[in-house]
Structures are given as C-alpha cells and as structure tokens.
Design an enzyme around this catalytic site. Sequence first.
Site: not given
Length: 311
Positions: A53, A57, A86, A185, A238
Amino acid sequence: MIMLFVPVVHAAGSPPLRFGFYTRSCPGAESIVRRTVRRAVSHNPGIGAGLIRLHFHDCFVRGCDGSVLLKSLPGGPQAERDHPANNPGLRGFNVISKAKRRIERTCPNTVSCADILAFAARDSSQILGRINYPIPAGRRDGNVSSFNEVTQNLPSPRLSADQLIQNFARKGLSADEMVTLSGAHSIGRARCSSFNGTQAQDPTLDRNYAASLRATCPVNGGSDPTVAMDPATPNRLDNRYYAELRAGRGLLTTDQTLAESPATRGYVDVNARSYGVAWAAKFGRAMVKMGSIDVLTGNQGEIRRSCSLVN
C-alpha cells in the site's frame, strides 16, 4: 513460487528503468531489502500489506519518487505522510528506513529510497502470495512532498467504479489493471473510520457480513477498530478476494462497486475464475507498470541519504 517476466515501461524522453540496475554499483541491494522485509513480515504479516500500500500511495502522488516517505519539517508545509489518507493508516516506514541504513553501510549514496520501496512491495508480494516478479530500477528520489496533492491524486475509498476508472486512467492504468491491483486488498486491514460505517449499510452486501461489520464498528465513534480487508484469506495475497466480492463481502465501497458495476464486473468475474497463477501474472505486470508512473531517472531528483529527509 510464481516467477514472472514483465516488460519495462518508462516515460518518453527519460532514461529507462532497467533490470539489474544495481548489478555493478550495489549487487547486494535487493538481497538486503528482501532480508529486511522478510524479517519484518515474519513478526507481523500486516507489514507486507502495508508495504504494498505504501508503494501504491507513493506512485499515485508525484509518481514513484519516494515522496511519501518524507517527513514534514517544523515550520514548513505538511508532507504527504501527514494526510489523513496516510496517517495513521500507512505502515512500513521503519522497514524502508532499516533497509536504507543497511544499504548505505555497503553502498553509500547509490540506491534510491524509491527503488527500495518498489523492491519491498515486490518482496511482500512474494512472501504473502508467492508472486515474484523482476523489478526494473533506476528511480531517483524526489525532493518535494505535498499534503494537498494527496487529496488531488489518491482515490477515495468511497469512489464509484467509473470514478476509479477515471482516476487510474490519469495514471496510465487501464480498468483491467485497476481491478487487478485492487486484488492487493486480499491482505491487510482497514480502520472502521475508513468506510465510516456506510459500507455496513450497503444493501448489496451479504447480510451476515454486514451484520459483522456493524457489530465491530462503533456507531458513535470512540474507538476505531480494524477489520480484515478479505475475510477469507486475510494474510494471503491471492484471487480469493474477487470471489468474496461476488459473494457480497467487499469491505470498502471501492471494493464492492467493482462487482456491482457493469464497467468492472466482467474483470472481477474473470479474476475470480482464473487459476491463481494467471491472476498472479496479471498482478505482477500491473505492479511493474504502476511502479513506472512518472519516475525520476538519470540526473533528475537525488539519491537521499535518509529516506525521510531530503539531502
């Protein structure tokens, strides 16, 4: 382990990123990053999700230049990492700093923080999903980090599928690549405040899943607990994430809308039905393309001595 080979993408007119960029100048750079990431993830698997992540970002604001790593200076403008998108959610800063310090002892003023972050995201993918793709390198570090540019560039967790497509298109990524990258995610956790309870009221959600969200997330604020992004395989990268979306178990609005919108539903269905290897190959290609957004190369930018401060 799934080993992928992917094409290199770079901005026109700039020196290209290259595979094996540090083969002569710092041959142990990638190994140092890999060992640092593996040690951190072994203690806390959530750090792997945080590093992926963090890379995303970084790349979506000013390109993949390590600007998200810079700290705000006293009396100066606020940096990206202080933006509510953030802070406090982003994780992995200390891992990047540790890898940088170890590399500096071996190869001073050679390896950029932007490259370390790209390597760390790849290594996290390998550790948590056995997805290993080669990373072209040669990124330089930026010397500007803008709080306001986060709002202008990062997708909000409440965007519709069409808005997500537009947001990613501005970065040169297709709708298919957007849905593929959303598969990240399948690992990590999100604070209840990131969806503010609204997702728990979505009528398209599985009733039992919605009830569990309402039970976990306080209605009137107070504490701000976290919820697994993927209730099925929360620590494994996955394509089970897409099956969860089809079953109405997407945590964020930007997750569930992918399965509901005609513009993206087909990509979700394909990824859900794919063999793991096929989706992993797509994910690796999309990560390399994302990692090439608006990079600084050649004499642009700098090689920071400390990832949190400009030289």
